[in-house]
Design a protein around this motif. Structure first.
Motif, PDB file in Angstrom:
ATOM      1  N   PRO A 291       0.794  -1.240   0.000  1.00  0.00           N
ATOM      2  CA  PRO A 291       0.000   0.000   0.000  1.00  0.00           C
ATOM      3  C   PRO A 291       0.825   1.289   0.000  1.00  0.00           C
ATOM      4  CG  PRO A 291      -1.009  -1.595   1.459  1.00  0.00           C
ATOM      5  CD  PRO A 291       0.315  -2.165   1.045  1.00  0.00           C
ATOM      6  N   PRO A 292       1.957   1.375   0.752  1.00  0.00           N
ATOM      7  CA  PRO A 292       2.733   2.624   0.699  1.00  0.00           C
ATOM      8  C   PRO A 292       3.230   2.976  -0.700  1.00  0.00           C
ATOM      9  CG  PRO A 292       3.383   1.367   2.608  1.00  0.00           C
ATOM     10  CD  PRO A 292       2.479   0.478   1.801  1.00  0.00           C
ATOM     11  N   VAL A 293       3.627   1.946  -1.458  1.00  0.00           N
ATOM     12  CA  VAL A 293       4.115   2.198  -2.819  1.00  0.00           C
ATOM     13  C   VAL A 293       2.970   2.700  -3.694  1.00  0.00           C
ATOM     14  CG1 VAL A 293       5.108   1.132  -4.875  1.00  0.00           C
ATOM     15  CG2 VAL A 293       5.956   0.490  -2.612  1.00  0.00           C
ATOM     16  N   ILE A 294       1.801   2.051  -3.569  1.00  0.00           N
ATOM     17  CA  ILE A 294       0.638   2.450  -4.367  1.00  0.00           C
ATOM     18  C   ILE A 294       0.177   3.855  -3.984  1.00  0.00           C
ATOM     19  CG2 ILE A 294      -1.782   1.936  -4.880  1.00  0.00           C
ATOM     20  CD1 ILE A 294      -1.108  -1.023  -4.497  1.00  0.00           C
ATOM     21  N   MET A 295       0.116   4.122  -2.669  1.00  0.00           N
ATOM     22  CA  MET A 295      -0.349   5.431  -2.214  1.00  0.00           C
ATOM     23  C   MET A 295       0.636   6.539  -2.584  1.00  0.00           C
ATOM     24  SD  MET A 295      -3.294   4.931  -1.033  1.00  0.00           S
ATOM     25  CE  MET A 295      -3.553   6.625  -0.475  1.00  0.00           C
ATOM     26  N   ASN A 296       1.914   6.212  -2.575  1.00  0.00           N
ATOM     27  CA  ASN A 296       2.911   7.214  -2.967  1.00  0.00           C
ATOM     28  C   ASN A 296       2.697   7.660  -4.409  1.00  0.00           C
ATOM     29  OD1 ASN A 296       5.441   8.602  -2.049  1.00  0.00           O
ATOM     30  ND2 ASN A 296       6.271   7.585  -3.864  1.00  0.00           N
ATOM     31  N   ALA A 297       2.285   6.704  -5.258  1.00  0.00           N
ATOM     32  CA  ALA A 297       2.012   7.029  -6.661  1.00  0.00           C
ATOM     33  C   ALA A 297       0.676   7.763  -6.801  1.00  0.00           C
ATOM     34  CB  ALA A 297       2.006   5.756  -7.499  1.00  0.00           C
ATOM     35  N   LEU A 298      -0.347   7.290  -6.044  1.00  0.00           N
ATOM     36  CA  LEU A 298      -1.673   7.894  -6.158  1.00  0.00           C
ATOM     37  C   LEU A 298      -1.704   9.342  -5.667  1.00  0.00           C
ATOM     38  CD1 LEU A 298      -4.072   5.004  -5.010  1.00  0.00           C
ATOM     39  CD2 LEU A 298      -3.674   5.835  -7.331  1.00  0.00           C
TER      40      LEU A 298
END
Length: 322
Positions: free
Chosen positions: A244-251
């Protein structure tokens, strides 16, 4: 007295082969099913009566094999395997996904300020203390002092680790700050679980032969059990706290979340929940619940006792806990 259902179904063991990873995974998908949290006290009691009666050779009319196995998993989801006590709701494995998705999602969302880091690490360790106590192996009681020591040490370790890594991450790329909760949780698991189960390390956990005959208590078996649980718990945290941190960093770089920042927390909690639905049972399945070790690896005095009372036994078994 017996009904139509035969009495030779071994419901002491899981329905699927626990000698394989897939069999253990199927078992834990049932044990950790979040829907079991919603079951009423009447449903749990009915499952307990069904299971205990069947073990005693009593089959209620109309009971099918599928119904028996369903009752067994409902029973397992709420009652401790060694003591038979009904476990507190938030300590049950079926509560792991809804509880952890809320707490972990919040830790990953509110990681920027020191008060938020301290608060959510405290909440997480309070929850972990309940889970570790509820799912301890064996039937040995813990004193209030032992519980308090484990809780304080784990919470302090988690907070110190989180703040230390947060300070270090401030000098690294911004995405590294998002992994502060994971590092803290991994460190806390290494503290919380051994402390919460310190009585087992001192006095041992019950070991049995292949026919469930109790042979004694072994601290060495406890060490192996606790190490396996630590590895499983850290493994559970990896997907939920790393993906989730990787996805949220992109979002968060996209216009949508900049326009609707209040959606950050719900999206993050949802991502964590999706990861945990799979990570929780799969990581519980890394090691057999009924773990084993050779007699030669036990304490010398216990080896001697087993040779006297059960000379044919070369392997002992024990519940590793969760």
């Amino acid at each position: 007295m017996s009904g139509e259902l035969p009495l030779n179904i071994n419901i002491k063991e899981p329905r699927w082969d626990q000698g394989t990873f897939m069999g253990r995974a199927q078992h834990f998908f049932m044990v950790t099913d979040p829907r079991n949290v919603l079951l009423s006290s009447e449903t749990l009691e009915d499952a307990r009566v069904t299971v205990e009666n069947y073990r005693a050779g009593i089959v209620k009319p109309g009971l099918t094999e599928d119904s028996l196995w369903k009752a067994k998993y409902v029973y397992d989801s709420a009652f401790h395997p060694d003591t038979g006590e009904k476990m507190v709701v938030i300590g049950r494995m079926s509560a792991q996904v809804p509880m952890n998705m809320s707490i972990t999602g919040s830790m990953l969302t509110f990681y920027r300020t020191t008060p938020a880091v301290v608060f959510w690490q405290w909440v997480n360790q309070s929850f972990n203390a309940v889970v570790n106590y509820t799912n301890r192996s064996g039937d040995a009681p813990l004193t209030v002092n032992q519980l308090g020591t484990a809780y304080v040490c784990a919470t302090t370790g988690a907070v110190v680790t989180a703040l230390g890594f947060k300070s270090l991450a401030a000098r690294l790329p911004p995405i590294m700050s998002r992994f502060v909760p994971f590092v803290a949780v991994a460190a806390a698991n290494c503290i919380n679980i051994p402390f919460m189960r310190q009585r087992e390390l001192k006095y041992g956990i019950p070991v049995t032969d292949e026919n469930d005959n109790r042979l004694g208590e072994s601290p060495r078996a406890a060490k192996q059990a606790i190490l396996q649980v630590i590895v499983s718990r850290i493994g559970m945290a990896v997907p939920a706290m790393a993906i989730p941190p990787v996805i949220m960093n992109a979002l968060e770089k996209k216009a949508f979340l900049r326009r609707y920042p209040l959606l950050n927390a719900p999206i993050q909690v949802g991502l964590v929940g999706f990861c945990l639905v799979f990570a929780t049972p799969l990581c519980c399945a890394l090691f057999p619940q009924k773990s084993s070790m050779s007699v030669s690896s036990l304490e010398p005095e216990l080896q001697e006792r087993i040779r006297e009372i059960s000379p044919q036994t070369t392997t002992v078994y024990f519940n590793k806990g969760l």
